[in-house]
Design a protein around this motif. Structure first.
Motif, PDB file in Angstrom:
ATOM      1  N   ALA A 190       0.819  -1.215   0.000  1.00 53.63           N
ATOM      2  CA  ALA A 190       0.000   0.000   0.000  1.00 53.63           C
ATOM      3  C   ALA A 190       0.849   1.259   0.000  1.00 53.63           C
ATOM      4  O   ALA A 190       0.402   2.318  -0.455  1.00 53.63           O
ATOM      5  CB  ALA A 190      -0.921   0.008   1.217  1.00 53.63           C
ATOM      6  N   LEU A 191       2.075   1.154   0.493  1.00 51.12           N
ATOM      7  CA  LEU A 191       2.960   2.317   0.573  1.00 51.12           C
ATOM      8  C   LEU A 191       3.894   2.326  -0.632  1.00 51.12           C
ATOM      9  O   LEU A 191       4.638   1.374  -0.868  1.00 51.12           O
ATOM     10  CB  LEU A 191       3.777   2.272   1.872  1.00 51.12           C
ATOM     11  CG  LEU A 191       2.976   2.165   3.170  1.00 51.12           C
ATOM     12  CD1 LEU A 191       3.906   2.184   4.373  1.00 51.12           C
ATOM     13  CD2 LEU A 191       1.940   3.284   3.274  1.00 51.12           C
ATOM     14  N   GLU A 192       3.857   3.420  -1.383  1.00 54.41           N
ATOM     15  CA  GLU A 192       4.685   3.544  -2.573  1.00 54.41           C
ATOM     16  C   GLU A 192       5.389   4.893  -2.555  1.00 54.41           C
ATOM     17  O   GLU A 192       4.778   5.931  -2.274  1.00 54.41           O
ATOM     18  CB  GLU A 192       3.836   3.431  -3.838  1.00 54.41           C
ATOM     19  CG  GLU A 192       3.120   2.098  -3.995  1.00 54.41           C
ATOM     20  CD  GLU A 192       2.239   2.070  -5.227  1.00 54.41           C
ATOM     21  OE1 GLU A 192       2.238   3.075  -5.975  1.00 54.41           O
ATOM     22  OE2 GLU A 192       1.542   1.066  -5.440  1.00 54.41           O
ATOM     23  N   ILE A 193       6.665   4.879  -2.838  1.00 53.42           N
ATOM     24  CA  ILE A 193       7.428   6.121  -2.916  1.00 53.42           C
ATOM     25  C   ILE A 193       6.803   7.032  -3.968  1.00 53.42           C
ATOM     26  O   ILE A 193       6.451   6.599  -5.065  1.00 53.42           O
ATOM     27  CB  ILE A 193       8.904   5.819  -3.261  1.00 53.42           C
ATOM     28  CG1 ILE A 193       9.565   5.083  -2.097  1.00 53.42           C
ATOM     29  CG2 ILE A 193       9.673   7.102  -3.584  1.00 53.42           C
ATOM     30  CD1 ILE A 193      10.975   4.638  -2.369  1.00 53.42           C
ATOM     31  N   GLY A 194       6.636   8.299  -3.592  1.00 54.24           N
ATOM     32  CA  GLY A 194       6.064   9.277  -4.501  1.00 54.24           C
ATOM     33  C   GLY A 194       4.585   9.532  -4.297  1.00 54.24           C
ATOM     34  O   GLY A 194       4.045  10.510  -4.841  1.00 54.24           O
ATOM     35  N   ALA A 254      -7.770  21.736  13.767  1.00 52.70           N
ATOM     36  CA  ALA A 254      -7.072  20.735  12.970  1.00 52.70           C
ATOM     37  C   ALA A 254      -6.657  21.334  11.643  1.00 52.70           C
ATOM     38  O   ALA A 254      -7.354  22.160  11.062  1.00 52.70           O
ATOM     39  CB  ALA A 254      -7.980  19.537  12.737  1.00 52.70           C
ATOM     40  N   GLU A 255      -5.504  20.907  11.166  1.00 53.95           N
ATOM     41  CA  GLU A 255      -5.091  21.318   9.835  1.00 53.95           C
ATOM     42  C   GLU A 255      -4.408  20.152   9.143  1.00 53.95           C
ATOM     43  O   GLU A 255      -3.844  19.266   9.791  1.00 53.95           O
ATOM     44  CB  GLU A 255      -4.151  22.526   9.875  1.00 53.95           C
ATOM     45  CG  GLU A 255      -2.775  22.228  10.434  1.00 53.95           C
ATOM     46  CD  GLU A 255      -1.824  23.404  10.303  1.00 53.95           C
ATOM     47  OE1 GLU A 255      -2.312  24.525  10.063  1.00 53.95           O
ATOM     48  OE2 GLU A 255      -0.604  23.205  10.437  1.00 53.95           O
ATOM     49  N   GLY A 256      -4.487  20.135   7.834  1.00 51.04           N
ATOM     50  CA  GLY A 256      -3.857  19.087   7.056  1.00 51.04           C
ATOM     51  C   GLY A 256      -2.763  19.650   6.168  1.00 51.04           C
ATOM     52  O   GLY A 256      -2.830  20.807   5.730  1.00 51.04           O
ATOM     53  N   ARG A 257      -1.749  18.833   5.916  1.00 50.11           N
ATOM     54  CA  ARG A 257      -0.666  19.192   5.009  1.00 50.11           C
ATOM     55  C   ARG A 257      -0.430  18.033   4.046  1.00 50.11           C
ATOM     56  O   ARG A 257      -0.305  16.885   4.466  1.00 50.11           O
ATOM     57  CB  ARG A 257       0.624  19.475   5.779  1.00 50.11           C
ATOM     58  CG  ARG A 257       0.654  20.800   6.522  1.00 50.11           C
ATOM     59  CD  ARG A 257       0.839  21.958   5.539  1.00 50.11           C
ATOM     60  NE  ARG A 257       0.983  23.221   6.263  1.00 50.11           N
ATOM     61  CZ  ARG A 257      -0.026  23.999   6.612  1.00 50.11           C
ATOM     62  NH1 ARG A 257      -1.275  23.603   6.339  1.00 50.11           N
ATOM     63  NH2 ARG A 257       0.176  25.143   7.219  1.00 50.11           N
ATOM     64  N   ARG A 258      -0.354  18.335   2.765  1.00 53.40           N
ATOM     65  CA  ARG A 258      -0.027  17.304   1.788  1.00 53.40           C
ATOM     66  C   ARG A 258       1.479  17.028   1.837  1.00 53.40           C
ATOM     67  O   ARG A 258       2.289  17.953   1.845  1.00 53.40           O
ATOM     68  CB  ARG A 258      -0.439  17.744   0.387  1.00 53.40           C
ATOM     69  CG  ARG A 258      -1.931  17.892   0.200  1.00 53.40           C
ATOM     70  CD  ARG A 258      -2.303  18.227  -1.239  1.00 53.40           C
ATOM     71  NE  ARG A 258      -1.552  19.379  -1.720  1.00 53.40           N
ATOM     72  CZ  ARG A 258      -0.713  19.350  -2.759  1.00 53.40           C
ATOM     73  NH1 ARG A 258      -0.520  18.221  -3.428  1.00 53.40           N
ATOM     74  NH2 ARG A 258      -0.076  20.444  -3.134  1.00 53.40           N
ATOM     75  N   VAL A 259       1.814  15.757   1.882  1.00 51.07           N
ATOM     76  CA  VAL A 259       3.214  15.350   1.932  1.00 51.07           C
ATOM     77  C   VAL A 259       3.454  14.223   0.929  1.00 51.07           C
ATOM     78  O   VAL A 259       2.521  13.544   0.504  1.00 51.07           O
ATOM     79  CB  VAL A 259       3.621  14.883   3.354  1.00 51.07           C
ATOM     80  CG1 VAL A 259       3.643  16.040   4.331  1.00 51.07           C
ATOM     81  CG2 VAL A 259       2.700  13.771   3.837  1.00 51.07           C
ATOM     82  N   VAL A 260       4.719  14.034   0.594  1.00 51.85           N
ATOM     83  CA  VAL A 260       5.114  12.984  -0.337  1.00 51.85           C
ATOM     84  C   VAL A 260       5.868  11.899   0.423  1.00 51.85           C
ATOM     85  O   VAL A 260       6.724  12.203   1.267  1.00 51.85           O
ATOM     86  CB  VAL A 260       6.016  13.554  -1.455  1.00 51.85           C
ATOM     87  CG1 VAL A 260       6.484  12.423  -2.388  1.00 51.85           C
ATOM     88  CG2 VAL A 260       5.273  14.622  -2.243  1.00 51.85           C
ATOM     89  N   LEU A 261       5.556  10.648   0.157  1.00 48.86           N
ATOM     90  CA  LEU A 261       6.321   9.540   0.729  1.00 48.86           C
ATOM     91  C   LEU A 261       7.666   9.474   0.013  1.00 48.86           C
ATOM     92  O   LEU A 261       7.760   9.029  -1.140  1.00 48.86           O
ATOM     93  CB  LEU A 261       5.566   8.224   0.566  1.00 48.86           C
ATOM     94  CG  LEU A 261       4.489   7.909   1.630  1.00 48.86           C
ATOM     95  CD1 LEU A 261       3.367   8.928   1.626  1.00 48.86           C
ATOM     96  CD2 LEU A 261       3.922   6.498   1.401  1.00 48.86           C
TER      97      LEU A 261
END
Length: 362
Positions: free
Chosen positions: A115-119, A132-139
């Protein structure tokens, strides 16, 4: 301030807020004024909180929790800390916030392989000033225990104070909890399947080690005295003798001393009670005082019966666990009953013997 590698651990109180993750049931916790975060889940009638150990520091009881400004409040007590350098703690939550306690323990991921993929783009949910706040991040990188996260394109590099303990989501699935900061533009998060595995034995998923105690002995019956609280009943039978020096269940319900008995995997401790002053009930309460030499029961099944003869008419009460703090309180609509059977099949942490201090039927 977020824990950095080899940095001094943080001590703080907590506030809980509603996460912005797609799943409405997902709940996240945060430290006062946005100093840290954690994750709420429910299990068999209890509300629990996963958080980094450095977030609560030396505080273990009465940690203040509450939803975003103006919402429900409560408190949390630490009941377990994962061994070694895991930096993961588990707290039991009480109060109004338990009315919306997030996903069930059974729904948390046991394996994220594949389920976890780089990018891939994920969302970090954290508290900022009681909201609450959200932040988009990249694996950015992944191993069997943790993931490294960096801000997605267009997001500010602000993964600093207040991000410790934040939950990372892929769609509606919690996949990790942030523990360490490499810099404002990179953090390390422990995978949620790793966290679940760290907590599994305490939550009862791993079979406990075979007890070296006396083992299960044949049922014994004895004359009982009336309990000191609630409706009167007598103890008809019990399946396991108490450990040496402890009282049998009939003495326990009379208030003399706790019943402490060995618990063997696959062989529950069974108590059979008979109501003597009424033919109906609506509540069963059981208390176990935590101690160093006995464990708190976990999985408890209560079955009432309107008959006393050979033909039984069992009527199970809703299945639920005793809390890790030793309180079992099961309420139902009033029902007719002549006997009550209590089965204890596991303990918190898998230990033996287990202890019961009181049983109250109302």
């Amino acid at each position: 301030m977020l824990k950095r590698r080899n940095a001094k651990k943080i001590t703080a109180f907590l506030l809980i807020w509603l996460a912005l993750a797609p799943a409405a049931a997902a709940r996240v916790i945060g430290i006062e004024d946005g100093a840290g975060s954690g994750f709420l889940f429910s299990h068999r009638g209890n509300c629990f909180l996963i958080l980094p150990g450095h977030v609560h520091g030396n505080y273990r009881r009465g940690i203040r929790v509450g939803t975003q400004a103006g919402g429900a409040i409560g408190s949390a007590d630490i009941v377990y800390q994962a061994p070694g350098e895991a930096d993961i703690s588990l707290a039991l939550v009480k109060g109004g916030v338990t009315r919306d306690c997030g996903p069930a323990w059974a729904d948390l991921p046991r394996s994220l392989s594949g389920a976890l993929e780089i990018g891939r783009i994920a969302i970090i949910e954290r508290a900022r000033q009681r909201s609450a706040e959200g932040r988009r991040v990249v694996l950015h990188s992944i191993d069997f225990r943790q993931v490294r996260l960096v801000p997605a394109e267009g997001e500010k590099p602000d993964l600093f104070g207040g991000t410790s303990g934040a939950t990372v989501f892929l769609d509606s699935t919690p996949i990790a909890m942030v523990l360490e900061a490499e810099a404002a533009d990179a953090v390390w998060a422990t995978r949620m399947d790793e966290i679940v595995n760290l907590l599994a034995r305490f939550m009862g998923e791993v079979p406990p080690v075979q007890s070296c105690g006396e083992g299960v002995l044949s049922a014994a019956c004895a004359e009982s005295r009336a309990p000191v609280e609630g409706d009167p009943f007598e103890v008809l039978a019990w399946s396991v003798h108490p450990v040496e020096g402890a009282s049998d269940p009939s003495a326990m319900v009379a208030g003399d001393a706790p019943y402490v008995a060995p618990l063997v995997p696959g062989e529950p401790i069974v108590l059979e009670l008979a109501l003597t002053g009424t033919d109906r009930l609506s509540r069963v309460r059981i208390v176990s005082e935590p101690s160093d030499d006995a464990s708190v029961p976990k999985d408890i099944e209560v079955v009432t019966d309107i008959s006393e003869g050979a033909v039984r008419r069992p009527n199970p009460m809703p299945r639920r666990d005793m809390s890790p703090q030793g309180v079992y309180d099961n309420r139902v609509g009033e029902r007719f009953a002549k006997t009550v059977t209590i089965r204890i099949s596991s303990s918190w942490g898998g230990g033996s013997p287990v202890r019961i201090d009181s049983i109250v039927i109302e």
